[in-house]
Design a protein around this motif. Structure first.
Motif, PDB file in Angstrom:
ATOM      1  N   ARG A 245      -2.744  -0.166  -0.807  1.00 32.30           N
ATOM      2  CA  ARG A 245      -3.113  -0.528  -2.177  1.00 32.30           C
ATOM      3  C   ARG A 245      -2.366  -1.801  -2.568  1.00 32.30           C
ATOM      4  O   ARG A 245      -1.254  -2.029  -2.121  1.00 32.30           O
ATOM      5  CB  ARG A 245      -2.758   0.588  -3.163  1.00 32.30           C
ATOM      6  CG  ARG A 245      -3.794   1.701  -3.265  1.00 32.30           C
ATOM      7  CD  ARG A 245      -3.540   2.545  -4.507  1.00 32.30           C
ATOM      8  NE  ARG A 245      -4.428   3.683  -4.601  1.00 32.30           N
ATOM      9  CZ  ARG A 245      -5.652   3.661  -5.121  1.00 32.30           C
ATOM     10  NH1 ARG A 245      -6.145   2.525  -5.567  1.00 32.30           N
ATOM     11  NH2 ARG A 245      -6.381   4.747  -5.182  1.00 32.30           N
TER      12      ARG A 245
ATOM     13  N   HIS B  20      -1.819  -4.568  -6.203  1.00 30.64           N
ATOM     14  CA  HIS B  20      -2.110  -4.836  -7.601  1.00 30.64           C
ATOM     15  C   HIS B  20      -3.335  -5.743  -7.689  1.00 30.64           C
ATOM     16  O   HIS B  20      -3.688  -6.437  -6.735  1.00 30.64           O
ATOM     17  CB  HIS B  20      -0.905  -5.505  -8.268  1.00 30.64           C
ATOM     18  CG  HIS B  20       0.265  -4.589  -8.461  1.00 30.64           C
ATOM     19  ND1 HIS B  20       0.288  -3.618  -9.437  1.00 30.64           N
ATOM     20  CD2 HIS B  20       1.443  -4.475  -7.799  1.00 30.64           C
ATOM     21  CE1 HIS B  20       1.433  -2.962  -9.375  1.00 30.64           C
ATOM     22  NE2 HIS B  20       2.155  -3.458  -8.378  1.00 30.64           N
TER      23      HIS B  20
ATOM     24  N   TYR C  36       2.593  -3.550  -3.888  1.00 27.84           N
ATOM     25  CA  TYR C  36       3.268  -2.442  -4.543  1.00 27.84           C
ATOM     26  C   TYR C  36       4.737  -2.434  -4.123  1.00 27.84           C
ATOM     27  O   TYR C  36       5.075  -2.836  -3.011  1.00 27.84           O
ATOM     28  CB  TYR C  36       2.634  -1.114  -4.116  1.00 27.84           C
ATOM     29  CG  TYR C  36       1.450  -0.668  -4.940  1.00 27.84           C
ATOM     30  CD1 TYR C  36       0.597  -1.567  -5.554  1.00 27.84           C
ATOM     31  CD2 TYR C  36       1.173   0.692  -5.106  1.00 27.84           C
ATOM     32  CE1 TYR C  36      -0.490  -1.140  -6.295  1.00 27.84           C
ATOM     33  CE2 TYR C  36       0.098   1.139  -5.849  1.00 27.84           C
ATOM     34  CZ  TYR C  36      -0.745   0.206  -6.435  1.00 27.84           C
ATOM     35  OH  TYR C  36      -1.811   0.634  -7.178  1.00 27.84           O
TER      36      TYR C  36
ATOM     37  N   GLU D  86       6.259   2.340  -6.338  1.00 26.82           N
ATOM     38  CA  GLU D  86       4.837   2.379  -6.677  1.00 26.82           C
ATOM     39  C   GLU D  86       4.025   2.967  -5.527  1.00 26.82           C
ATOM     40  O   GLU D  86       3.065   3.722  -5.751  1.00 26.82           O
ATOM     41  CB  GLU D  86       4.351   0.969  -7.020  1.00 26.82           C
ATOM     42  CG  GLU D  86       4.866   0.461  -8.350  1.00 26.82           C
ATOM     43  CD  GLU D  86       4.548  -1.003  -8.589  1.00 26.82           C
ATOM     44  OE1 GLU D  86       4.294  -1.369  -9.748  1.00 26.82           O
ATOM     45  OE2 GLU D  86       4.555  -1.786  -7.603  1.00 26.82           O
TER      46      GLU D  86
ATOM     47  N   ASP E 233       4.548   6.716  -5.722  1.00 25.71           N
ATOM     48  CA  ASP E 233       3.794   7.338  -6.817  1.00 25.71           C
ATOM     49  C   ASP E 233       2.333   7.571  -6.433  1.00 25.71           C
ATOM     50  O   ASP E 233       1.728   8.567  -6.843  1.00 25.71           O
ATOM     51  CB  ASP E 233       3.845   6.444  -8.062  1.00 25.71           C
ATOM     52  CG  ASP E 233       5.213   6.424  -8.726  1.00 25.71           C
ATOM     53  OD1 ASP E 233       6.026   7.329  -8.447  1.00 25.71           O
ATOM     54  OD2 ASP E 233       5.465   5.493  -9.516  1.00 25.71           O
ATOM     55  N   ALA E 234       1.759   6.665  -5.660  1.00 25.77           N
ATOM     56  CA  ALA E 234       0.352   6.778  -5.292  1.00 25.77           C
ATOM     57  C   ALA E 234       0.135   7.513  -3.968  1.00 25.77           C
ATOM     58  O   ALA E 234      -0.763   8.346  -3.847  1.00 25.77           O
ATOM     59  CB  ALA E 234      -0.270   5.379  -5.208  1.00 25.77           C
ATOM     60  N   LEU E 235       0.959   7.209  -2.963  1.00 31.64           N
ATOM     61  CA  LEU E 235       0.722   7.711  -1.610  1.00 31.64           C
ATOM     62  C   LEU E 235       1.096   9.179  -1.441  1.00 31.64           C
ATOM     63  O   LEU E 235       0.367   9.940  -0.792  1.00 31.64           O
ATOM     64  CB  LEU E 235       1.498   6.861  -0.601  1.00 31.64           C
ATOM     65  CG  LEU E 235       1.327   7.233   0.870  1.00 31.64           C
ATOM     66  CD1 LEU E 235      -0.101   6.973   1.333  1.00 31.64           C
ATOM     67  CD2 LEU E 235       2.315   6.461   1.753  1.00 31.64           C
TER      68      LEU E 235
ATOM     69  N   TYR F 107      -1.482  11.567  -2.768  1.00 34.87           N
ATOM     70  CA  TYR F 107      -2.748  11.344  -2.053  1.00 34.87           C
ATOM     71  C   TYR F 107      -2.731  12.017  -0.692  1.00 34.87           C
ATOM     72  O   TYR F 107      -3.660  12.748  -0.327  1.00 34.87           O
ATOM     73  CB  TYR F 107      -2.981   9.837  -1.907  1.00 34.87           C
ATOM     74  CG  TYR F 107      -4.274   9.480  -1.207  1.00 34.87           C
ATOM     75  CD1 TYR F 107      -5.480   9.504  -1.888  1.00 34.87           C
ATOM     76  CD2 TYR F 107      -4.278   9.117   0.140  1.00 34.87           C
ATOM     77  CE1 TYR F 107      -6.672   9.172  -1.255  1.00 34.87           C
ATOM     78  CE2 TYR F 107      -5.456   8.780   0.788  1.00 34.87           C
ATOM     79  CZ  TYR F 107      -6.657   8.807   0.083  1.00 34.87           C
ATOM     80  OH  TYR F 107      -7.827   8.486   0.725  1.00 34.87           O
TER      81      TYR F 107
ATOM     82  N   GLU G 212      -6.692  -4.762  -0.020  1.00 33.36           N
ATOM     83  CA  GLU G 212      -6.536  -3.316  -0.017  1.00 33.36           C
ATOM     84  C   GLU G 212      -7.812  -2.630   0.463  1.00 33.36           C
ATOM     85  O   GLU G 212      -8.846  -3.278   0.691  1.00 33.36           O
ATOM     86  CB  GLU G 212      -6.164  -2.818  -1.413  1.00 33.36           C
ATOM     87  CG  GLU G 212      -7.268  -2.882  -2.447  1.00 33.36           C
ATOM     88  CD  GLU G 212      -6.907  -2.163  -3.742  1.00 33.36           C
ATOM     89  OE1 GLU G 212      -5.738  -1.809  -3.942  1.00 33.36           O
ATOM     90  OE2 GLU G 212      -7.814  -1.947  -4.565  1.00 33.36           O
TER      91      GLU G 212
ATOM     92  N   TRP H 221     -11.404   1.164  -2.184  1.00 30.05           N
ATOM     93  CA  TRP H 221     -11.267   2.403  -2.956  1.00 30.05           C
ATOM     94  C   TRP H 221     -12.487   2.684  -3.827  1.00 30.05           C
ATOM     95  O   TRP H 221     -12.761   3.835  -4.178  1.00 30.05           O
ATOM     96  CB  TRP H 221     -10.004   2.332  -3.825  1.00 30.05           C
ATOM     97  CG  TRP H 221      -8.753   2.350  -3.008  1.00 30.05           C
ATOM     98  CD1 TRP H 221      -7.923   1.291  -2.746  1.00 30.05           C
ATOM     99  CD2 TRP H 221      -8.193   3.464  -2.314  1.00 30.05           C
ATOM    100  NE1 TRP H 221      -6.891   1.675  -1.931  1.00 30.05           N
ATOM    101  CE2 TRP H 221      -7.023   3.006  -1.647  1.00 30.05           C
ATOM    102  CE3 TRP H 221      -8.569   4.800  -2.181  1.00 30.05           C
ATOM    103  CZ2 TRP H 221      -6.228   3.844  -0.875  1.00 30.05           C
ATOM    104  CZ3 TRP H 221      -7.771   5.637  -1.402  1.00 30.05           C
ATOM    105  CH2 TRP H 221      -6.627   5.156  -0.763  1.00 30.05           C
TER     106      TRP H 221
END
Length: 643
Positions: free
Chosen positions: A173, A175, A181, A185, A188-190, A193, A501, A504
């Motif tokens: 991912r 920005h 990231y 960050e 927080d996302a990975l 997931y 990225e 998505w």
């Protein structure tokens, strides 16, 4: 399973000499000289002393003079000359006022008489590229994964569930601005997931400091420093800590075979080819444009296996995937006749590289119980996962490149022609138990013009997605552990590129969300079905039901493990369903349909068996029972025996 006996190595007993100069102790220097210091990072590099200063230590045995130049003194190296410690090749200086965050380099007058600024080979933090200074660092992270580490000590990965999600952190991912990231960050996302998808592990492509992002981390300049593009080193520790607390293991891609050519890094470090092999037939990798380590020098082998220990102990990594093993163990790798010389026995094996790999594996398995090492080895070298005591390399697993090439070649064919290539899907079972294998669909298969995994599949978009789902479920049921590169779980359309990225936005489309949901359900069924992993390394854990149904492009087999209900996999790579397909089964009774890749919830056609089948006694396919089933088109179905 590989057995890993200890090698003769030593641990630190005294980190500094008595007094105030903070020089390394005699035992440390002895072990460094012998190439047996397993905790090299605790002695060399920038050691914060806790009294407002830092002790700098560097191995440069052929240097004529060494200074430490830092921002605290306006980069005046003459202000801090270093002292050579007799007989060890180690230089030392204590600098009062140099503390955490201070930038520095070693200024070395090499054996050639030339001055050069070098980054610290043992630096644990480095400036963000394109800057290249080392940074004084001391971790403040407090680990919260005690339960994970304690449980890991008793694990045997070869006998456990293991499905791995391979990640390139810079392109998973980004920005909207294209900025990367940060470690936090990413976490927080990975973390949620991967946990939601049910993968047991993530594998990070190299996170060690590298100056050129386009190398994907495979041209390393600072082996002991995480990539500062994402933040400071404690950020990586927080990421790994959070993955562990979510029940996800972490494997780091590691590159001990070759290193970057940047003049401020390891190349000709003390004015001589110190880390690289001085023999041009062994010291230069013409295919990758990089230097090859001098595996014949014990201090260099020590540097590398101590680095392996560092990532496993200091960063709590659960394993190392070792890149390019074939390039290390063959003297003629990527070389024409006349470009290489045989070893002392007249063979093409790099005996010193083999010794290093054996030392490394024996050391890490001795020190860190429950971890795993994985070889990317693409040839038929015997005993890659064999015990070092029997002459094997001592790895826990080997990537099964043959399986990958054969099966991708098969599924790329139109279903009309697959019957002529049926053996490409069955051949892997001839050798499936010769090593402990990982089945890899890695980044290498979706880049450099190879196209995404989805785009390898023939037919229209519905057929491509159906083929993809069927292929993944066949892969997950095949003996061996699984590795899947990021984006494949989305049905990624475009070929992977590190500059952008993943797509998505595809999850907004039901057919791609269906692939994603199928991978989640498949992982859940996999980890819940011990027959799929409890005997991965044992021929008794697998039996063909019908390996020869080429006319219908169909494969069926059973997986078994003591204490677990059997699982039967039926894969149909034909474009039409098979009605009334008589399937031999290991026992009579009810078999639940625990996975059907053609289910409507995955945007399939919805052909199936209403959730279960009933087998009755009567021989078929050399099995004692059978059932007449529906096999969906371009689909794989798993049946698990009810208790």
């Amino acid at each position: 399973m590989a057995v890993h006996p200890p090698v003769r190595t030593g641990r630190v007993l005294m980190s500094t000499q008595p007094g105030t100069d903070h020089a390394p102790g005699e035992l440390d220097l002895h072990l460094i000289g012998e190439g047996r210091h397993e905790e090299l990072w605790t002695v060399l590099g920038a050691q914060v002393t806790g009294d407002g200063g830092t002790s700098f230590r560097v191995w440069a045995p052929n240097a004529m003079e060494v200074q430490v130049a830092g921002e605290w003194a306006g980069w005046d190296g003459a202000a801090h000359p270093m002292t050579r410690l007799d007989g060890s090749g180690v230089w030392h200086a204590y600098v009062e006022g140099a503390d955490v965050g201070a930038q520095y380099k070693y200024r070395i007058r090499g054996a050639d008489g030339q001055w050069a600024d070098r980054a610290d080979p043992l630096a644990q933090y480095a400036e963000k590229p394109p800057s290249s200074a080392s940074v004084v660092w001391k971790s403040e992270h407090e680990w919260g994964d005690d339960a994970w580490i304690e449980a890991r000590r008793t694990r045997q990965p070869v006998d456990e569930a293991m499905s791995t999600y391979e990640v390139h952190l810079a392109s998973w991912r980004k920005h909207y601005s294209g900025e990367l990231y940060s470690w936090d960050e990413i976490a927080d996302a990975l973390v949620p997931y991967v946990a939601d998808l049910g993968f047991t592990h993530v594998e990070f492509m190299p996170v060690m400091q590298h100056p050129f992002g386009g190398s994907w981390g495979y041209h390393v300049t600072s082996y002991f420093a995480p990539d500062s593009r994402f933040g400071d080193p404690d950020g990586l520790k927080r990421l790994i800590d959070r993955l562990h607390q979510a029940g996800v293991g972490v494997i780091l891609d590691w590159v001990p075979g070759h290193f970057a050519t940047d003049e401020w890094a390891l190349a000709r470090f003390d004015g001589t080819p110190l880390y690289e092999d001085p023999n041009p037939q062994r010291g230069w990798h013409k295919e990758w444009g990089s230097h090859i380590f001098n595996f014949g020098r014990h201090e260099v082998r020590n540097f590398l296996y101590a680095n392996a220990v560092f990532w496993l102990e200091e960063y709590h990594a659960d394993g190392l995937r070792v890149d390019g093993v074939a390039s290390m163990i063959y003297l003629d790798y990527a070389r024409e006749q006349g470009e290489w010389s045989p070893n002392k026995h007249g063979g093409r094996e790099n005996l010193e590289a083999v010794q290093f790999l054996q030392e490394m594996n024996a050391t890490v398995y001795k020190r860190v119980p429950g971890i795993v090492t994985i070889a990317e080895e693409s040839t038929a070298w015997p005993g890659v996962t064999g015990p070092t005591s029997d002459g094997g390399l001592g790895f826990g697993f080997k990537w099964n490149m043959g399986w990958m090439h054969d099966t991708l070649d098969y599924v790329a064919k139109d279903p009309l022609y697959r019957s002529h290539h049926h053996g490409e899907m069955t051949f892997s079972l001839v050798y499936a138990f010769a090593e402990n294998y990982v089945l890899p669909i890695s980044h290498d298969e979706v880049v450099h013009g190879k196209g995404s995994l989805l785009r390898k599949m023939p037919g229209d978009r519905w057929q491509q997605l159906a083929n993809l789902r069927a292929y993944l479920a066949y892969m997950w049921a095949h003996p061996g552990k699984q590795l899947l590169f990021m984006g494949c779980e989305l049905g990624q359309e475009s070929e992977w590129a590190e500059s952008r990225e993943l797509d998505w936005w595809l999850l907004e489309h039901p057919e791609h969300a269906g692939v994603h949901a199928m991978v989640r359900d498949m992982n859940a069924a996999y980890t819940d079905t011990g027959a799929l992993w409890g005997r991965d390394n044992d021929p008794a854990g697998f039996a063909w039901i019908d390996a020869n149904d080429a006319g219908r492009n169909t494969f069926s087999f059973v997986r078994k493990a003591p204490g677990h209900p059997d699982l039967v996999c039926v894969a149909n790579f034909a474009g039409t369903p098979h009605e009334g397909y008589r399937l031999g089964l290991p026992s009579a009774g009810t078999w639940s349909e625990v996975l059907n890749t053609d289910a409507g919830t995955y945007s399939g056609s919805g052909v199936g068996n209403l959730g279960s089948i009933t087998a009755t006694a009567g021989d078929h396919h050399e099995q004692p029972a059978h059932a007449d089933i529906v096999v969906p088109p371009l689909a794989t179905v798993w049946f698990r025996k009810d208790a």
